[in-house]
Scaffold this motif. Structure first.
Motif, PDB file in Angstrom:
ATOM      1  N   LEU A  12       0.853  -1.192   0.000  1.00 20.61           N
ATOM      2  CA  LEU A  12       0.000   0.000   0.000  1.00 20.61           C
ATOM      3  C   LEU A  12       0.884   1.235   0.000  1.00 20.61           C
ATOM      4  N   SER A  13       0.792   2.007  -1.058  1.00 17.34           N
ATOM      5  CA  SER A  13       1.649   3.182  -1.201  1.00 17.34           C
ATOM      6  C   SER A  13       0.959   4.215  -2.071  1.00 17.34           C
ATOM      7  N   ASP A  14       1.206   5.483  -1.795  1.00 15.26           N
ATOM      8  CA  ASP A  14       0.685   6.555  -2.652  1.00 15.26           C
ATOM      9  C   ASP A  14       1.571   6.802  -3.861  1.00 15.26           C
ATOM     10  N   ASP A  15       2.730   6.171  -3.887  1.00 15.10           N
ATOM     11  CA  ASP A  15       3.673   6.410  -4.969  1.00 15.10           C
ATOM     12  C   ASP A  15       3.274   5.580  -6.186  1.00 15.10           C
ATOM     13  N   PRO A  16       2.924   6.222  -7.303  1.00 16.96           N
ATOM     14  CA  PRO A  16       2.520   5.429  -8.482  1.00 16.96           C
ATOM     15  C   PRO A  16       3.645   4.542  -9.005  1.00 16.96           C
ATOM     16  N   LEU A  17       4.885   4.817  -8.616  1.00 14.34           N
ATOM     17  CA  LEU A  17       6.006   3.982  -9.074  1.00 14.34           C
ATOM     18  C   LEU A  17       6.364   2.869  -8.090  1.00 14.34           C
ATOM     19  N   HIS A  18       5.585   2.739  -7.011  1.00 13.64           N
ATOM     20  CA  HIS A  18       5.777   1.594  -6.109  1.00 13.64           C
ATOM     21  C   HIS A  18       5.429   0.314  -6.876  1.00 13.64           C
ATOM     22  N   PRO A  19       6.246  -0.753  -6.706  1.00 12.20           N
ATOM     23  CA  PRO A  19       5.983  -1.984  -7.469  1.00 12.20           C
ATOM     24  C   PRO A  19       4.541  -2.486  -7.362  1.00 12.20           C
ATOM     25  N   ALA A  20       3.927  -2.355  -6.200  1.00 13.04           N
ATOM     26  CA  ALA A  20       2.562  -2.875  -6.039  1.00 13.04           C
ATOM     27  C   ALA A  20       1.546  -2.010  -6.787  1.00 13.04           C
ATOM     28  N   ASN A  21       1.910  -0.774  -7.123  1.00 15.69           N
ATOM     29  CA  ASN A  21       1.054   0.046  -7.989  1.00 15.69           C
ATOM     30  C   ASN A  21       1.423  -0.135  -9.457  1.00 15.69           C
ATOM     31  N   LEU A  22       2.702  -0.311  -9.716  1.00 20.77           N
ATOM     32  CA  LEU A  22       3.154  -0.464 -11.104  1.00 20.77           C
ATOM     33  C   LEU A  22       2.649  -1.759 -11.730  1.00 20.77           C
ATOM     34  N   ILE A  23       2.686  -2.859 -10.977  1.00 24.23           N
ATOM     35  CA  ILE A  23       2.302  -4.154 -11.558  1.00 24.23           C
ATOM     36  C   ILE A  23       0.869  -4.104 -12.091  1.00 24.23           C
ATOM     37  N   PRO A  24      -0.112  -3.615 -11.307  1.00 22.57           N
ATOM     38  CA  PRO A  24      -1.465  -3.517 -11.880  1.00 22.57           C
ATOM     39  C   PRO A  24      -1.529  -2.599 -13.102  1.00 22.57           C
ATOM     40  N   GLU A  25      -0.840  -1.465 -13.045  1.00 22.61           N
ATOM     41  CA  GLU A  25      -0.897  -0.531 -14.171  1.00 22.61           C
ATOM     42  C   GLU A  25      -0.273  -1.151 -15.425  1.00 22.61           C
ATOM     43  N   LEU A  26       0.886  -1.769 -15.252  1.00 19.06           N
ATOM     44  CA  LEU A  26       1.557  -2.363 -16.413  1.00 19.06           C
ATOM     45  C   LEU A  26       0.753  -3.534 -16.965  1.00 19.06           C
ATOM     46  N   CYS A  27       0.107  -4.295 -16.091  1.00 16.99           N
ATOM     47  CA  CYS A  27      -0.715  -5.411 -16.582  1.00 16.99           C
ATOM     48  C   CYS A  27      -1.891  -4.889 -17.409  1.00 16.99           C
ATOM     49  N   ARG A  28      -2.467  -3.746 -17.028  1.00 16.37           N
ATOM     50  CA  ARG A  28      -3.526  -3.163 -17.872  1.00 16.37           C
ATOM     51  C   ARG A  28      -2.958  -2.783 -19.234  1.00 16.37           C
ATOM     52  N   PRO A 204      17.384  -4.807 -16.030  1.00 14.88           N
ATOM     53  CA  PRO A 204      17.889  -4.418 -14.707  1.00 14.88           C
ATOM     54  C   PRO A 204      16.815  -3.740 -13.850  1.00 14.88           C
ATOM     55  N   ASP A 205      15.781  -3.193 -14.471  1.00 14.16           N
ATOM     56  CA  ASP A 205      14.652  -2.602 -13.727  1.00 14.16           C
ATOM     57  C   ASP A 205      13.410  -2.718 -14.607  1.00 14.16           C
ATOM     58  N   TRP A 206      12.263  -2.290 -14.038  1.00 13.79           N
ATOM     59  CA  TRP A 206      11.013  -2.503 -14.781  1.00 13.79           C
ATOM     60  C   TRP A 206      10.967  -1.710 -16.081  1.00 13.79           C
ATOM     61  N   GLU A 207      11.546  -0.496 -16.091  1.00 13.87           N
ATOM     62  CA  GLU A 207      11.499   0.284 -17.341  1.00 13.87           C
ATOM     63  C   GLU A 207      12.240  -0.448 -18.450  1.00 13.87           C
ATOM     64  N   LYS A 208      13.440  -0.928 -18.124  1.00 16.91           N
ATOM     65  CA  LYS A 208      14.247  -1.559 -19.171  1.00 16.91           C
ATOM     66  C   LYS A 208      13.689  -2.941 -19.536  1.00 16.91           C
ATOM     67  N   ALA A 209      13.058  -3.626 -18.589  1.00 16.28           N
ATOM     68  CA  ALA A 209      12.387  -4.883 -18.938  1.00 16.28           C
ATOM     69  C   ALA A 209      11.232  -4.601 -19.893  1.00 16.28           C
ATOM     70  N   LYS A 210      10.458  -3.570 -19.587  1.00 13.66           N
ATOM     71  CA  LYS A 210       9.293  -3.257 -20.435  1.00 13.66           C
ATOM     72  C   LYS A 210       9.720  -2.785 -21.823  1.00 13.66           C
ATOM     73  N   THR A 211      10.691  -1.884 -21.895  1.00 14.62           N
ATOM     74  CA  THR A 211      11.051  -1.389 -23.230  1.00 14.62           C
ATOM     75  C   THR A 211      11.710  -2.504 -24.048  1.00 14.62           C
ATOM     76  N   GLN A 212      12.450  -3.390 -23.405  1.00 18.81           N
ATOM     77  CA  GLN A 212      13.015  -4.520 -24.155  1.00 18.81           C
ATOM     78  C   GLN A 212      11.919  -5.494 -24.590  1.00 18.81           C
TER      79      GLN A 212
END
Lengths: 237, 237, 237, 237
Positions: A12-28, A204-212
């Motif tokens: 639970l975090s207000d930070d949109p870049l927290h992994p628990a917020n990023l995973i749902p957003e990226l899955c959408r 090495p991080d979610w950005e580079k995993a996603k762009t690759q």
């Protein structure tokens, strides 16, 4: 992050870049791309000694932060096939993604910070039109968006992109050993194709995993189009 | 839910997972997928003794909860072709979906909690490229997202997915008998293809109906691509 | 609607179904479908004696209600090619859509309440793969979503859908006469294809124009797929 | 705009049409179109003596106004390969887009107000199926959405659209000279295709650059479809 006394604080975090917020957003996002329909596919993010993983068998575009599992990294057992230790499990009757041992390969063998698994039809068609043990394409600008081994320096336009293709198994976690073996045999590959199934990509991080993941999916798609149009996908030097 | 004294209470809810809220949301999703353009297709949800159904001949991506019909399940008459009983009808001049008798097949013959009908071009192309009475594909990971009979345990990667194809009729409700006959003849099939028309898919609840509809649509799409590329869609054992 | 003393009142409304609100919303929808990219295509809505029309040469997905033109219907001149009379013109330096005379055909010859023009590649490919003067397809469920002449009763599954194809002209408004001639020669056609250009579709109101545009686009798309796969698009009786 | 004493004022504005707001919005749009996945591609906007440019190597659909670079135009050095002067640089560790010298070609040689670079697969497939030094198509309505040289008057339906194709180089900025040479040799071309890479398109302002990018992408797409279907893409007079 939070202490183990309140495991929910791990997700639970207000930070949109927290992994628990990023995973749902990226899955959408991935659902819109057709990568994770029908509960297939997903993404795992590792931040230091914590791994965030989505549940198995749920609609990936509807995941909420409270559905996320958190595991310590590394795990005591040699492989997280069984006896997994958790920092946080969702209250609902959920199990962690069946891809967990595959994600672990990327964390252990490549020190990756994120691993993505898609069922993209571009990846599957590539494994069908390249019946051998590798997919290869050269002389495409998008190759420059891929890193050596997924975590090293970027490929050049003059490099041939080559990815191993491993054979599918009835149980996803049984792919662990052949995926690890392919990663060892192809130390420069940024991902592993699984025949009639999809692809694993890491960074090495979610950005580079996603762009690759996007660059590789682009290369699978244009490679399939070229093959069907009778064009060579690898040019001589 | 509400008493029959205020039928609108059957469709007005703050819960986003209430069937009268889910049907409009899912129809917008299906519109984006190209499954329900031009008023075609839709979804019905059954919760215990109540069935929620969208109206016929309207833009599916613009449905509102107040447009939803609620019918008791089961109906007194042997088939809901005529003399249907309603718990709630919209105030507007609407009629319930012409798919109602087909949805009823899934509720009666499979005890389904939800049934989806799409006009997806992947489904229609599959019925054109498989001119016989069944569509079949094997050795695809997405087969694992489909359940035996739509409501049983999941198929394995080693199972061949087989779906009956029935011939289309000028009036949609006239498909009821041939669809029921095919469901009886293929007790393991999770859906019924209708030639030159689309597909019916069901599940024990709306989530499983939707994820199976996605898996089947994926399999139709990749099956069509494989067939057009000259690849075999069913591998020998 | 409003008096002529404040023409802006003709386009400013809180009602999302007001034509000046619908046109921008539908154009955004059509942009997503690939029908109106690059400023091409659009939609006009007629409510009684008023016609609402978008401007020419602007990004259709960014139109605002204040950009909408309002014209009286009918116009005094025999054709609205020139000397058009307006109830309201935008303050900006805009001209009304070059499709205006074509939209007028639908209003005058079919008493339509709305006319849609798309540059959909499905329509254009249909005009290229059907080199003669008509596009035809039979035995597709989506034919049932199309009305005789665009405004009459719905076609049956057993009807063959046939649409005239007219040749393109350098200036869009010069299509007016050949489109009118084709509409007279094919009184049952719900739209007119323009070779290497797109399609005009109409209906008694905006909903029926839009759903018919979707059904026809679906039929162009599947017709093109069938033709390229070597399948017959019209079955013998 | 703002004084150089507070460079952030150059990119912070409530106006949605401010270049620093438009670039992020348009990049999200282009991501949806598949033009800028995997950090590739982008858009630059010039307003008088200021050029707004996105950073290099970042996810284009996630750019924020604070990430935007502002450069003075013109630059003192003959080419902005090196020694670039900035009015504003983001606080983060970012570098300006590697396309900067290519965007500069459009500003210097065509007095363009905006330049767009995409990795669209339609553009890349066009460069593969047209192996010579130009892409050409005629008799398509969408040709009318393209301007002579990108900034002049619109083409007519009777004009053949012709775009030079230059060969890709390992480093993007090394394309500058061959792109400039092609722009000089083809003064009427509204864009430059780069083989196995993508396309550069420009216009007098961002609206006209974007609509021309859409028209050209449409023409690449339909040209590729026609070529694969065995249809001639240029008709005799």
């Amino acid at each position: 992050m939070a202490s183990q006394e309140n495991p929910d604080a791990l997700v639970l975090s207000d930070d949109p870049l927290h992994p628990a917020n990023l995973i749902p957003e990226l899955c959408r996002n991935f659902y819109q791309l057709g990568w994770v329909t029908g509960t297939g596919g997903g993404i795992s993010i590792r931040v230091g000694d914590k791994v965030f993983i989505a549940p198995s068998g749920v609609q990936k575009e509807r995941i909420q932060p409270v559905h996320i599992f958190v595991l310590p990294f590394p795990q005591a057992a040699p492989s997280p096939h069984t006896d997994r230790v958790f920092l946080r499990r969702p209250a609902l009757n959920l199990t962690e993604s069946a891809c967990t041992p595959l994600f672990w390969n990327a964390f252990e063998l490549r020190d990756a910070g994120s691993c993505i698994h898609t069922h993209s039809q571009n990846a599957v068609m590539a494994t069908l039109l390249w019946p051998g043990s590798t997919f290869a394409i050269s002389h495409q600008e998008m190759i420059k968006g891929v890193r050596r081994g997924g975590v090293g320096r970027a490929l050049s336009y003059l490099d041939t992109l080559e990815l191993p293709i491993i054979e599918n198994t009835p149980n996803e976690e049984d792919l662990k050993d052949s995926m690890a073996e392919a990663m060892t045999r192809f130390p420069e590959a940024a991902g592993i194709l699984v025949r009639r199934h999809g692809v694993y990509v890491w960074g090495p991080d979610w950005e580079k995993a996603k762009t690759q993941a996007e660059c590789l999916d682009y290369l699978f798609e244009i490679g399939v189009k070229m093959k069907l149009a009778g064009l060579e996908t690898v040019m001589g030097a």
